[in-house]
Design a protein around this motif. Structure first.
Motif, PDB file in Angstrom:
ATOM      1  N   ARG A   9       0.834  -1.202   0.000  1.00 44.98           N
ATOM      2  CA  ARG A   9       0.000   0.000   0.000  1.00 44.98           C
ATOM      3  C   ARG A   9       0.875   1.261   0.000  1.00 44.98           C
ATOM      4  O   ARG A   9       0.636   2.202  -0.760  1.00 44.98           O
ATOM      5  CB  ARG A   9      -0.929  -0.014   1.211  1.00 44.98           C
ATOM      6  N   ALA A  10       1.898   1.279   0.844  1.00 44.30           N
ATOM      7  CA  ALA A  10       2.776   2.447   0.946  1.00 44.30           C
ATOM      8  C   ALA A  10       3.539   2.692  -0.351  1.00 44.30           C
ATOM      9  O   ALA A  10       3.596   3.831  -0.835  1.00 44.30           O
ATOM     10  CB  ALA A  10       3.748   2.278   2.109  1.00 44.30           C
ATOM     11  N   VAL A  11       4.103   1.635  -0.918  1.00 48.60           N
ATOM     12  CA  VAL A  11       4.854   1.785  -2.172  1.00 48.60           C
ATOM     13  C   VAL A  11       3.937   2.284  -3.286  1.00 48.60           C
ATOM     14  O   VAL A  11       4.294   3.198  -4.038  1.00 48.60           O
ATOM     15  CB  VAL A  11       5.558   0.461  -2.563  1.00 48.60           C
ATOM     16  N   GLY A  12       2.742   1.725  -3.374  1.00 45.29           N
ATOM     17  CA  GLY A  12       1.784   2.178  -4.391  1.00 45.29           C
ATOM     18  C   GLY A  12       1.428   3.650  -4.223  1.00 45.29           C
ATOM     19  O   GLY A  12       1.391   4.404  -5.206  1.00 45.29           O
ATOM     20  N   ALA A  13       1.183   4.070  -3.000  1.00 47.25           N
ATOM     21  CA  ALA A  13       0.828   5.468  -2.741  1.00 47.25           C
ATOM     22  C   ALA A  13       2.005   6.394  -3.053  1.00 47.25           C
ATOM     23  O   ALA A  13       1.813   7.489  -3.613  1.00 47.25           O
ATOM     24  CB  ALA A  13       0.380   5.639  -1.288  1.00 47.25           C
ATOM     25  N   LEU A  14       3.204   5.981  -2.705  1.00 48.29           N
ATOM     26  CA  LEU A  14       4.380   6.810  -2.996  1.00 48.29           C
ATOM     27  C   LEU A  14       4.588   6.970  -4.497  1.00 48.29           C
ATOM     28  O   LEU A  14       4.803   8.083  -4.996  1.00 48.29           O
ATOM     29  CB  LEU A  14       5.629   6.199  -2.347  1.00 48.29           C
ATOM     30  N   LEU A  15       4.522   5.854  -5.231  1.00 50.48           N
ATOM     31  CA  LEU A  15       4.688   5.923  -6.684  1.00 50.48           C
ATOM     32  C   LEU A  15       3.594   6.771  -7.327  1.00 50.48           C
ATOM     33  O   LEU A  15       3.872   7.567  -8.225  1.00 50.48           O
ATOM     34  CB  LEU A  15       4.705   4.512  -7.280  1.00 50.48           C
ATOM     35  N   ALA A  16       2.361   6.621  -6.854  1.00 48.95           N
ATOM     36  CA  ALA A  16       1.240   7.384  -7.404  1.00 48.95           C
ATOM     37  C   ALA A  16       1.397   8.886  -7.160  1.00 48.95           C
ATOM     38  O   ALA A  16       0.897   9.691  -7.944  1.00 48.95           O
ATOM     39  CB  ALA A  16      -0.080   6.892  -6.809  1.00 48.95           C
TER      40      ALA A  16
END
Length: 150
Positions: free
Chosen positions: A99-106
């Protein structure tokens, strides 16, 4: 002697486990600082509270323990006791990581993950070479990078 099966003792033992400023994290921090890079630590405003944040390059680095984040390497083994507890706990960690990696990339951040097995154990990499690769990635425009044991 404390009873390891006592919930209060288990709770105290779990509380003693460090979540930040771990030995692998300190090794990576020292190498990146020596390379002239400056960073912020454990920025609470970012998803996942990354271990290292490089605002100038809009890059973050997570230094993950192979056990706590269920890495598929020789350092990870499922505990033989309290299996349901550990599967749930480690499963939540993996979900939170994703979830964190996805939010950071987004939100336009670039994300690198350095796994513990890259720094120790039988599959560890040549440390200076691994850190040179990480420094080059930080200064690049590549979206993501993973440093794992060989």
């Amino acid at each position: 002697m404390a009873d390891v099966h006592d919930p209060a003792t288990r709770s105290r033992n779990m509380a003693a486990i460090k979540g930040s400023h771990t030995k692998p994290e300190m090794q990576v921090r020292a190498a990146l600082h020596a390379a002239g890079l400056r960073y912020r630590l454990h920025v609470r405003d970012l998803p996942g509270k990354p271990d290292l944040v490089f605002p100038r390059w809009r890059a973050v680095v997570f230094v993950n323990g192979c056990f706590w984040h269920h890495h598929d390497c020789h350092l990870f083994r499922w505990p033989s006791t309290r299996e349901d507890f550990w599967r749930a706990k480690i499963g939540r960690n993996v979900e939170n990581d994703n979830r964190a990696v996805g939010a950071l990339l987004a939100s336009g951040w670039r994300v690198a993950t350095v796994w513990e097995c890259a720094l120790k154990g039988r599959t560890r990499l040549d440390f200076p070479e691994a850190m040179q690769r990480l420094v080059a990635w930080i200064r690049s425009s590549e979206k993501s990078m993973t440093v794992r044991g060989g």
